[in-house]
Write an enzyme that holds these catalytic residues in place. Structure first.
Site, PDB file in Angstrom:
ATOM      1  N   ASP A 171       0.806  -1.229   0.000  1.00  0.00           N
ATOM      2  CA  ASP A 171       0.000   0.000   0.000  1.00  0.00           C
ATOM      3  C   ASP A 171       0.837   1.277   0.000  1.00  0.00           C
ATOM      4  O   ASP A 171       0.308   2.370  -0.156  1.00  0.00           O
ATOM      5  CB  ASP A 171      -0.925   0.013   1.227  1.00  0.00           C
ATOM      6  CG  ASP A 171      -0.146   0.010   2.538  1.00  0.00           C
ATOM      7  OD1 ASP A 171       1.059  -0.316   2.536  1.00  0.00           O
ATOM      8  OD2 ASP A 171      -0.745   0.336   3.574  1.00  0.00           O
ATOM      9  N   TYR A 263      10.547   4.439   2.034  1.00  0.00           N
ATOM     10  CA  TYR A 263      11.513   3.420   2.470  1.00  0.00           C
ATOM     11  C   TYR A 263      12.910   3.635   1.897  1.00  0.00           C
ATOM     12  O   TYR A 263      13.883   3.087   2.417  1.00  0.00           O
ATOM     13  CB  TYR A 263      11.018   2.011   2.096  1.00  0.00           C
ATOM     14  CG  TYR A 263       9.926   1.516   3.018  1.00  0.00           C
ATOM     15  CD1 TYR A 263      10.228   0.858   4.202  1.00  0.00           C
ATOM     16  CD2 TYR A 263       8.588   1.717   2.714  1.00  0.00           C
ATOM     17  CE1 TYR A 263       9.229   0.416   5.054  1.00  0.00           C
ATOM     18  CE2 TYR A 263       7.578   1.278   3.564  1.00  0.00           C
ATOM     19  CZ  TYR A 263       7.912   0.628   4.731  1.00  0.00           C
ATOM     20  OH  TYR A 263       6.922   0.201   5.581  1.00  0.00           O
TER      21      TYR A 263
END
Ligand code: G6P
Ligand code: MN
Length: 441
Positions: A171, A263
């Protein structure tokens, strides 16, 4: 109109109540006949299952809802299986994060040593579960968002090479688009991104306005530079997530070409990130003390009262909504665009064909159709080839029970990057993962 049978694997997850509410909200778009929760941990799943019974009896009484620990009951005659297992549970996430940090490297749920330790556990559990599922529902769509999705996707590609109904999804790219829409003050559904990367390691190269075709990336860069970046649901987030999103500003100062996935920060700034993580209190601890307590308390409160009361509209759940829309796109052959994990097969022209990459795809009844991005610049290629090599070696280690391959995977991971350190962390991980990892020789 056909109504679908759905099973959630990992019914005891803290994400499940959000899913149950979203199934209620989206019952017209995605009509269901039957919903079964499955978990191997009966005790954990029970309060969520009982909460579900109250929820559905009030808001969706025609739904056949149940929860079970019996795979035969859970998997029989399913159309869609949502997989959200956490191999080893949150206590093992905590070990992954703490051990790595104590040994001097980043411990994160899916990145670095933490992600690789979790990856080997997930290979074991996911492969076993999907074999079981296929005995009962050979044609069900398996929508997997169990982590670490990159490693799981690579393992499933090898284990089930001809199975075209397994889809791995994360997601986070959509979360980032929703966050960008807040920044631009537009609806997130009007954003039409172009994206490339691996799971939890990618970049947006364009963000088009779906109506006008204008590339909004230059404006997005300008706003982030001036104001920083926030998650769309900032008001519901812990500080650590606000910091993670805020860090996008720093990344874009150094690498202004594209909008990064949050990330990427771990891979681009491992020293900085490491110095800002507390080895004795990691994100796992935060989740255990925060979301986990909150979610189970909410379920118990509803069960004690015997009715939902005001416990319905409080939390908007973007993740659950996205996953249900993915199922809807497949069920109704909508060819809607989602960012999903697929075999590269030339879509990133200068990367190997059999890499599992994350790309924009049109999604319909025959699965995802990738949207190619051509050659990616050398810098990004270098980063991704190193990471995909590490992930592939880890999956080799799983199949070959090879300590050597695991050592290579750990050494090659940018967040370890040193063979002695890799060996030290790997040995510590072997100790705590006994019985959950294949035995490495
Ligand atoms: C995002 C990622 C997931 C990850 C989650 C962790 O949603 O896409 O893959 O599991 O963040 O969130 P948490 O709140 O558990 O740290
Ligand atoms: Mn993810």
């Amino acid at each position: 109109m056909k109504k679908y049978n759905v099973c959630i694997v990992g019914g005891g997850s803290t994400y499940t109540p959000g899913f149950l509410k979203s199934f209620v909200r989206l019952q017209n778009e995605f009509p269901m006949e039957k919903l079964v929760l499955f978990d191997i941990d009966a005790e954990r799943q029970q309060p969520i299952g009982e909460f579900g019974k109250i929820l559905f009896s009030e808001r969706f009484p025609e739904l056949d809802f149940s929860y079970t620990t019996d795979p035969a009951e859970a998997y029989k005659d399913m159309d869609f299986i949502f997989m959200q297992m956490r191999a080893g549970g949150l206590p093992m996430r905590r070990e992954d994060e703490h051990i790595s940090l104590h040994l001097g490297r980043i411990g994160q749920e899916t990145c670095g040593a933490g992600g690789m330790a979790y990856g080997l556990r997930s290979c074991v559990d996911m492969i076993e579960s999907i074999h079981q599922i296929r005995q009962y529902s050979p044609n069900a769509w398996i929508l997997n968002y169990s982590n670490p999705a990159a490693i799981v996707a690579e393992a499933l590609r090898r284990e089930f090479p001809d199975d075209n109904r397994i889809l791995n999804i994360c997601d986070q790219p959509e979360n980032i688009m929703r966050s960008v829409s807040r920044l631009l003050n537009v609806s997130w559904e009007d954003l039409d991104p172009v994206y490339f990367g691996l799971n939890h390691y990618g970049w947006f190269t364009h963000v088009y306005d779906r109506k006008t075709g204008e590339d909004l990336l230059p404006e997005i860069k300008k706003i982030i530079k001036e104001k920083g970046f926030l998650p769309q649901d900032a008001e519901q987030r812990d500080q650590s997530w606000l910091d993670t999103y805020g860090f996008v500003q720093t990344m874009m100062e150094d690498f202004p070409d594209f909008l990064p996935n949050t990330y990427d920060g771990y891979y681009l700034y491992p020293d900085y990130k490491f110095s800002h993580l507390n080895p004795d209190y990691t994100r796992a601890d935060e989740v255990i003390d925060g979301r986990e307590k909150r979610v189970f308390a909410e379920c118990r409160e509803v069960i004690a009262r015997g009715e939902l009361g005001d416990r319905f509209d409080t939390i908007s759940d973007a993740h659950a909504e996205m996953m249900i829309k993915v199922a809807e796109a497949i069920a109704y052959n909508k060819n809607t665009r989602f960012i999903v994990i697929v075999k590269n097969e030339g879509a990133i022209a200068n990367m190997q064909d059999d890499a599992m990459v994350e790309l924009v795809c049109e999604l319909g009844i025959n699965g995802p159709r990738r949207m190619a991005v051509g050659n990616i610049p050398q810098f990004y290629l270098g980063l991704l080839v190193q990471q995909v090599s590490s992930e592939k070696l880890l999956v080799d280690a799983y199949y070959e029970h090879s300590y050597q391959k695991a050592l290579e995977a750990f050494t090659l991971n940018r967040l370890i990057n040193d063979a002695k350190k890799a060996r030290e962390i790997l040995d510590a991980m072997i100790e705590v993962n006994k019985g959950m990892w294949p035995e490495l020789k």
